[in-house]
Design an enzyme around this catalytic site. Sequence first.
Site, PDB file in Angstrom:
ATOM      1  N   LEU A 194      11.153 -20.835  -3.648  1.00 16.01           N
ATOM      2  CA  LEU A 194      10.166 -19.923  -3.066  1.00 16.01           C
ATOM      3  C   LEU A 194       8.897 -20.026  -3.893  1.00 16.01           C
ATOM      4  CD1 LEU A 194       9.384 -17.382  -1.232  1.00 16.01           C
ATOM      5  CD2 LEU A 194      10.146 -15.991  -3.186  1.00 16.01           C
ATOM      6  N   ASP A 205       0.829  -1.198   0.000  1.00 18.08           N
ATOM      7  CA  ASP A 205       0.000   0.000   0.000  1.00 18.08           C
ATOM      8  C   ASP A 205       0.866   1.252   0.000  1.00 18.08           C
ATOM      9  OD1 ASP A 205      -2.360   1.439   0.044  1.00 18.08           O
ATOM     10  OD2 ASP A 205      -2.611   1.309   2.215  1.00 18.08           O
ATOM     11  N   HIS A 209       3.202   3.397  -9.003  1.00 17.59           N
ATOM     12  CA  HIS A 209       3.007   1.970  -9.272  1.00 17.59           C
ATOM     13  C   HIS A 209       4.249   1.358  -9.927  1.00 17.59           C
ATOM     14  CE1 HIS A 209      -1.104   2.018  -7.956  1.00 17.59           C
ATOM     15  NE2 HIS A 209      -1.466   2.911  -8.854  1.00 17.59           N
TER      16      HIS A 209
END
Length: 250
Positions: free
Chosen positions: A131, A20, A37
Amino acid sequence: MSVAAPRTDQTPAHVAVIMDGNGRWAKARGLPRHEGHRRGLDAVRRIVRSAIEHNVRYLTIYSFSSENWRRPAEEVAMLMGLLKRFIRNDLADLHKNGVRVHIIGERENLSADIAGLLTEAESLTRNNTRLTLVVAFNYGARQEIVAAARRLALDVREGRLGVDAIGEDAFAARLDTADIPDPDLIIRTSGEMRLSNFLLWQAAYAELVFLPVLWPDFDEAAFVGALRLYAQRERRFGAVPERAVALSAS
């Protein structure tokens, strides 16, 4: 990529992140929102590297919520473009570094090019084990829970499951995260202190860390700080401490 640190009981196996603050980061610098962004993608790359280096097994990122479609069409189009760019530019590196990409969220009504890229990312990396990068895309936890309830109801109606067999395990098996352990740690950046419809079922016993840093500024130091906060917590899972240790080890 450096060698991963050894795992300990204080290392979370699964870290989930609510990324955020991109828009506020850009606004504070007099930049357009898309620049926030874009810089947020750099932070994604940093946290993937950090997760590998600190031997986190699962990393879930909240990339696009089912509510984000309400944003201006221009911003949504820009976010879709960034997603395409990320997959096209970074997928090879993720694969090279042993990262398995797994997408959760609704895929119906997605454009064919977006849906195709998501499938390509999962297919190419499906055998990787270093991962698991879980990308929550077009995802909403309430939507996920309703869909799981519908699957249960359908299984009962068609005789595949008895009503008495419905329990937490049966429900969890019908969520998007059926093959993924619940998060041990959920991090949210930007100083906001809410889950925003993210992993509501799975977060039942997660440790929550809220950081004031805006997402584009999230770096190795911020990630390590969150891991240290997690290591200081005593997870009891509703039990007394001795019993909680046994539950977490099982």
